[in-house]
Write a protein that holds these residues in place. Structure first.
Motif, PDB file in Angstrom:
ATOM      1  N   UNK C  76      49.920  43.075  34.943  1.00  0.00           N
ATOM      2  CA  UNK C  76      49.226  42.708  36.177  1.00  0.00           C
ATOM      3  C   UNK C  76      48.788  43.926  36.982  1.00  0.00           C
ATOM      4  N   UNK C  80      41.448  46.276  38.479  1.00  0.00           N
ATOM      5  CA  UNK C  80      41.429  46.045  39.911  1.00  0.00           C
ATOM      6  C   UNK C  80      40.732  44.711  40.144  1.00  0.00           C
ATOM      7  N   UNK C  81      40.602  44.327  41.399  1.00  0.00           N
ATOM      8  CA  UNK C  81      39.907  43.069  41.700  1.00  0.00           C
ATOM      9  C   UNK C  81      38.516  43.079  41.082  1.00  0.00           C
ATOM     10  N   UNK C  82      38.282  42.170  40.193  1.00  0.00           N
ATOM     11  CA  UNK C  82      36.938  42.041  39.626  1.00  0.00           C
ATOM     12  C   UNK C  82      36.590  43.076  38.581  1.00  0.00           C
ATOM     13  N   UNK C  83      37.454  44.054  38.355  1.00  0.00           N
ATOM     14  CA  UNK C  83      37.164  45.084  37.352  1.00  0.00           C
ATOM     15  C   UNK C  83      38.325  45.169  36.377  1.00  0.00           C
ATOM     16  N   UNK C  84      38.011  45.075  35.104  1.00  0.00           N
ATOM     17  CA  UNK C  84      39.061  45.196  34.104  1.00  0.00           C
ATOM     18  C   UNK C  84      39.320  46.661  33.804  1.00  0.00           C
ATOM     19  N   UNK C  88      41.624  46.542  28.790  1.00  0.00           N
ATOM     20  CA  UNK C  88      41.426  45.092  28.903  1.00  0.00           C
ATOM     21  C   UNK C  88      40.001  44.719  28.495  1.00  0.00           C
TER      22      UNK C  88
END
Lengths: 282, 767, 156
Positions: C76, C80-84, C88
């Motif tokens: 987890x 980041x938010x919206x960015x793998x 990943x």
């Protein structure tokens, strides 16, 4: 105290001395399996995985490997034993090698412990300590049965020590998968040229790690003829004879991982190859 | 006529990304075992340690006293006497006075903490009267064997008689073969969360392959009407057949209803081995007859499948093994007897390849034996007899819409061989190659000593979709709607996404059929009609077909609306002031029921593949390293080439596992290796590079011609690998997995029974 | 019960755990981080892989109470938010995800590998990932994903 995180060896020895229920946990790769499956529920635990004293390797003449040294560390920092490196590489997976320690192998004393045949063949000494003092036990006297050894409940394994044996050594292990297997049979061969000594030890072929005395003597004879320091291959016949003698030292059983007949056979193959392999090393 | 102004991306034939890929790589995808509700209880199962015993008494008094325990249920507390089972309802929800396998559920517990539930299970006292196990399926079929179920020990018995069953031939080869028990070993153990509802019913979030079949078994067992039981698909951590059967579904619902609290049940790995069915172990007795030029004259075979304690899907596995017993070859004459037996071993059921795997191992070994007897090249012999459109298999059903199997064999044989990296013996004492690449891997056993390379071939086949008159149907609802940001489609089915990628297939079909890029796949549940199981390689054909049919109806409705309003088709924003939604129930053409001699069109279509394996064997240690597997498979149409390759490589990995390492070891009905320490799955160091040749020969009935691809990779990869080991060692190797003993000692597996191939195994004599 | 302080994904967390609880259970059931998966509970599958003080370990074999004061990174924490994270993204792009149950553990293991060895050979990737079982893919796409991530991260 239910779980105590030890700061140093003295702290750990005191902690196990005061609480009779206390058991030690280092990398957790053996004990946590038992705990997760409900087979063991120690009344108290002393975690020794962050005791720095246990994590050193020293090579001043005699080799001393701290009990807390992980297999990953053994792969990165040469402890002066090629066989131990080879054994370390065969242990579990990267995750297990990062957590599992040589002291854990010594403490669990499974006949399948990968480092144990190497320690046996090196004729290592196990160093244990308790509030009562320090004790040194030759590996040959360490294991008393499958997963049984001479450690008292309040003793902590602090190190394994041995005389540096030179480059002629190897470890082999049979498993039916290319990684992450428990040994069906394993073998360590150490030819200490400077001391004119051969050490052969077998894993997963009896209730403890076994030595093959007659095979050792035979190999010493072969090397007397070939020259201990030379890099010369013994004859195939000599290797085969050595293999047969090693196999005859085993006390294998049929179990879920393999048959006794196969274990005997594969020991002879491993031993013959090991002798041919180490003889040409220099 | 086009709807979209620009080309829509991610349609049929592209390697579109999975819609669940991003949450999965982030660790955010909710698997069944991740589900959590405040105040939920933890369920646990007490299982029998004995394979066969009478239950004299069950005492839960002490267990009830354990703190946190909310309820303990035994068979006395069950609301009904209904039994469950996939094709035959023969299994009690909790053992009724008798256990028939080690691991059978006896009691279930719900407690505040998982540890408390486990402690309660240990505190339940069960008094058993131990009975002798019946672990040999051939003995169980004998006239004197004690019956394990009412009606005897035959679960199903299939006879295939084709042409002249007593035909004679110039060249004859015989063999006895064994396939051991394989575990599906999906990485995600069984799990589900049952939540009682205000109407007295229950909602079950469950990792399963077939929501509606589960519902059909759960509701009667609970004594509830279907309407009061709702199932929602939770994240599925792999399936491979193991989730076709009910495991904890009924138990979790019972505990939730009894406590009026949500209950999560989640098996650990050990319990998973006891909780689900495995692949059927098999004994196969074969005789092949051929002319001297290699033309096959007849096949006679007796196949005995160990169904274990309960029937599960044994009857269909038995039928498959019988129908496909002669392989993808023209065989004018055959007699095949395929029988499934009850024993006191763990129940066997569905696993990828479903009966075709066991038969293929035997008939491909026979083909190699025949090639050797005829001194012919094994590929040439196979190609000479291989079926193509119009040829009949031994059930008399003709092949259609398929690439000739001879072409698959030739293409596979022509694929690039591994770079010549046969290890060389010692060079100055140092490994010439890293031993990790050699047999024994990290065990450092060989630096080239004892290595022999071998190559082997195999071809195999099976059906796609359900067979023998089963009403195979899938429902889909497609909705085309306008949103603030544009046009999008929603597709709802009950098809279980188990990893195979049906969610992507549905999106891709909608994109291509409706020319809309944004497609939302709704969570499968039982508010829509059944999609059938995610098994039998059928979801692309069936649910893909249903979605395509629904899209066509949506499109027709849109055209009608455009016509009525005098607008162009691409004026979607205006046309979709009201969404358009259509639901369809889609069926493949009917198949025929099985008759006495199994001479009928019992299957919809066939899937074919050929495999070539190259192995290095250490003759000294008997260990094997598979160096490469190459495959040519008729996939019909690769809706998503990347996903198809993923199915081929993954299926081959399971075939490799069966060939050289995977076996649930049984002794007198006891599982001896219920853990990943001793049930070995191939690691990334065991799996070689795979060369995939996707052959696109569309089937006229399938959506875009796509046939379903999941099972063929597991069918003929195993015999190809074993053929390669035989080539390297000269050993007979008549059972899988091949064990090191079989290589170093030439051990041959014998059932201890003498059976004339094609005869009734109930008449077997002790050898 | 033991009062344990951990630094999890950069955030200080404090929780009371029973003596015998594994870090995997603590992460999943107490700290709301179910990304690490439970598939064998004995260190044989790698699905629960996390970094502990930057070392790759099986969280099922870590005694939580003994890990007091340690820093833990789970799947987890990546991206980041919206960015793998590139690892990943590479798993998504290479088709290395099927059922996905092994994926979080593999991503953490691949991330650990590439941090130590930015341009691994195929054999080095195989050895580094040999403790992570996958039942769906046959590993070909996973190997491709790790090499794709290596290129994206280090060989631009």
């Amino acid at each position: 105290m239910a779980v105590h995180v030890a700061r140093d060896v003295d702290d750990a020895t005191r902690a196990v001395a005061v609480d009779e229920r206390a058991e030690l946990i280092a990398g957790g790769t053996d004990l946590m399996v038992e705990i997760n499956f409900g087979r063991r529920r120690p009344g108290a635990l002393v975690a020794i995985d962050r005791v720095q004293e246990l994590r050193g390797i020293s090579r001043s003449g005699r080799v001393r490997v701290g009990a807390g040294v992980t297999y990953t560390q053994l792969l990165a920092d040469d402890a002066g034993s090629a066989a131990l490196r080879e054994a370390s590489r065969s242990v579990g997976s990267p995750q297990i090698r990062n957590a599992g320690t040589i002291g854990g192998n010594i403490a669990t004393s499974s006949p399948a412990g990968d480092a144990l045949p190497v320690l046996a063949a090196l004729e290592a000494t196990i160093v244990v300590r308790s509030v009562r003092g320090e004790r040194r036990v030759p590996f040959a006297e360490w294991m008393t049965g499958p997963k049984r050894n001479g450690r008292a409940r309040d003793e902590i394994i602090v190190a394994a020590e041995w005389e540096s044996a030179g480059p002629k050594q190897t470890f082999m292990k049979v498993g039916t998968r290319n990684a992450m297997v428990i040994a069906v049979a394993s073998l360590a061969l150490v030819v200490d040229a400077s001391r004119r000594r051969v050490g052969v030890a077998l894993g997963s072929c009896g209730p403890t790690i076994l030595r093959a005395d007659r095979a050792q003597s035979f190999a010493a004879g072969v090397l007397d003829e070939l020259g201990w320091e030379r890099q010369a291959a013994p004859t195939e016949t000599a290797c085969a004879e050595f293999g047969a003698l090693v196999a005859s030292a085993a006390r294998p059983i049929d179990d879920v991982r393999g048959t006794a007949a196969y274990r005997s056979h594969v020991l002879s193959v491993m031993a013959a190859r090991a002798l041919a392999r180490v003889a040409v090393l220099g | 006529m086009t709807l979209a102004r620009t080309r829509v991306r991610g349609g049929v034939g592209e390697s579109a990304p999975r819609p669940d890929g991003v949450p999965k790589v982030r660790g955010e995808f909710p698997y069944a075992s991740d589900l959590y509700l405040e105040g939920m209880l933890f369920g646990h199962t007490l299982r029998s340690p004995h394979p066969h015993a009478l239950i004299r008494a069950v005492d839960v008094t002490a267990a009830r006293e354990i703190s946190g325990v909310r309820v303990i249920l035994t068979e006395r507390d069950l609301p009904t006497r209904e039994r469950f089972g996939l094709m035959k309802r023969d299994q009690p929800v909790l053992a009724e006075g008798r256990v028939r396998y080690a691991g059978e559920a006896i009691a279930i517990i719900a407690a505040d903490e998982a540890d408390q539930a486990r402690a309660a299970a240990k505190a339940i006292v069960v008094e058993y009267e131990i009975l002798p196990p019946m672990s040999d399926p051939i003995a169980a079929l004998g006239p004197d064997a004690p019956a394990l179920h009412e009606g005897g020990n035959v679960i199903d018995d299939v006879l295939v008689v084709h042409g002249d069953p007593d035909a004679q031939a110039e060249v004859v080869v015989q063999g006895e073969y064994e396939v051991a028990m394989q575990d599906q070993a999906a990485l995600g153990p069984e799990a589900g969360l049952a939540i009682p509802t205000a109407d007295g019913g229950v909602t079950l979030h469950i990792a399963t392959q077939w929501l509606h079949e589960d519902l059909g078994q759960i509701a009667p067992a609970l004594g509830l009407p279907n309407e009061q039981v709702r199932l929602v698909l939770a994240g599925v951590g792999g399936a491979f057949g193991a989730r076709e059967d009910v495991t904890l579904q009924i138990h979790a619902c019972l505990l939730a209803l009894a406590t009026k609290r949500p209950v999560r049940m989640s098996y650990g790995r050990e319990e998973s081995f006891y909780g689900h069915v495995h692949r059927h172990p098999a004994r196969l007795f074969y005789e092949h007859g051929a002319r001297r030029d290699g033309t096959l004259v007849y096949v006679r075979a007796t196949i005995v499948l160990d169904g274990g304690a309960y029937a599960s899907s044994t009857s269909a596995v038995v039928a498959n093994a019988g129908c496909f017993a002669a392989g993808p070859y023209r065989v004018p004459n055959a007699r095949v007897r395929s029988v499934g037996a009850y024993t006191t071993n763990p129940p066997a059921g569905a696993m990828r390849g479903f009966g075709a795997v066991q038969a293929c191992f035997a008939y491909e070994a026979q083909m190699d034996k025949l090639a050797a007897a005829l001194d012919m090249d094994p590929v040439v012999l196979r190609a000479r007899n291989a079926v193509e459109d119009g040829d009949r298999i031994i059930t008399s059903q003709p092949v259609e819409g398929s690439e000739p199997v001879a072409n698959l064999l030739r293409r596979c044989a022509a694929l690039p061989m591994p770079a010549d990296e046969v290890a060389h013996p010692l060079r100055a004492g140092r490994p010439s190659r890293d031993p990790l690449l050699l047999p024994g891997g990290a065990g450092n056993l060989t630096h080239g000593e004892g290595i022999r390379r071998g190559t082997g071939f195999a071809a195999g086949f099976k059906n796609v979709c359900y067979s023998h008159g089963f009403d195979d149907v899938s429902h889909a609802r497609v909705r085309l709607e306008r949103t603030d940001s544009g046009i999008r489609a929603r597709v709802h089915t009950a098809a279980a996404e188990v990893g195979q990628g049906i969610v992507t297939v549905c999106q891709q079909i909608v994109r291509t059929a409706l020319e809309v890029e944004e497609v939302i796949v709704e969570t499968p549940d039982t508010t829509i009609g059944s999609a059938g199981s995610s098994s039998a390689s059928r979801q692309t054909w069936m649910t893909g077909g249903a979605v395509l049919a629904a899209c066509r109806e949506v499109r027709a409705a849109l055209e009608e609306r455009a016509l009525a309003r005098g607008r162009a088709m691409d004026e979607l924003a205006a046309l979709l002031d009201e969404p358009i939604e259509r639901s369809v129930a889609w069926r493949h053409r009917p198949t025929e029921k099985r008759d006495g001699h199994t001479q009928n069109h019992g299957h919809v279509a066939f899937l074919f593949a050929a495999h070539r394996a190259t192995v290095d064997v250490d003759l000294g240690t008997g260990l094997v390293k598979v160096v490469q597997v190459a495959t040519s498979q008729d996939v019909g149409k690769a809706i998503n080439p990347q996903a198809v390759v993923g199915q081929l490589e993954g299926g081959i990995a399971q075939g490799l596992g069966l060939a050289v390492m995977e076996e649930v070891l049984l002794r007198d009905g006891q599982v001896r290796n219920a853990s990943f320490t001793d049930y070995l799955l191939p690691t990334i160091l065991d799996m070689p590079p795979v060369v995939c040749d996707l052959v696109e020969h569309p089937h006229p009935d399938a959506p875009y011609g796509a046939k379903g691809v999941g099972e063929p990779p597991t069918i003929s990869s195993t015999p190809a690998i074993v053929a390669a080991i035989r080539a390297a060692t000269g050993r007979e190797l008549n059972r899988v997995p091949v064990r090191p003993d079989d290589i170093v000692f030439g051990t041959v597996a014998r059932s201890g029974w003498r059976i004339v191939p094609g005869s009734d195994p109930a008449m077997a004599a002790r050898a | 019960m033991n009062d344990v302080r951990l630094r999890v994904n950069g955030v200080a967390r404090q929780t009371a755990v029973p003596d015998h609880e594994s870090l995997l259970t603590t992460l999943r059931e107490r700290l709301g981080l179910p990304g690490s998966k439970n598939a064998c509970e004995q260190g044989e599958c790698g699905s629960c892989s996390v970094l502990m003080d930057s070392e790759l370990v099986c969280s099922c074999l870590v005694l939580t109470a003994g890990a007091d004061g340690r820093a833990i990174e789970t799947v987890e924490s990546l991206g980041a938010d919206g960015v793998l994270h590139p690892v990943q993204q590479a798993f998504v792009d290479a088709g290395a995800v099927q059922c996905g149950f092994c994926t979080p553990g593999l991503i953490v293991a691949a991330y650990a590998l590439l941090r130590e060895n930015p341009e691994p050979s195929d054999l080095e990737v195989r050895e580094a990932l040999s403790g992570n079982l996958c039942r769906c893919t046959g590993y070909g796409t996973i190997l491709a994903a790790v090499q794709r991530a290596s290129r994206a991260m280090y060989r631009r």
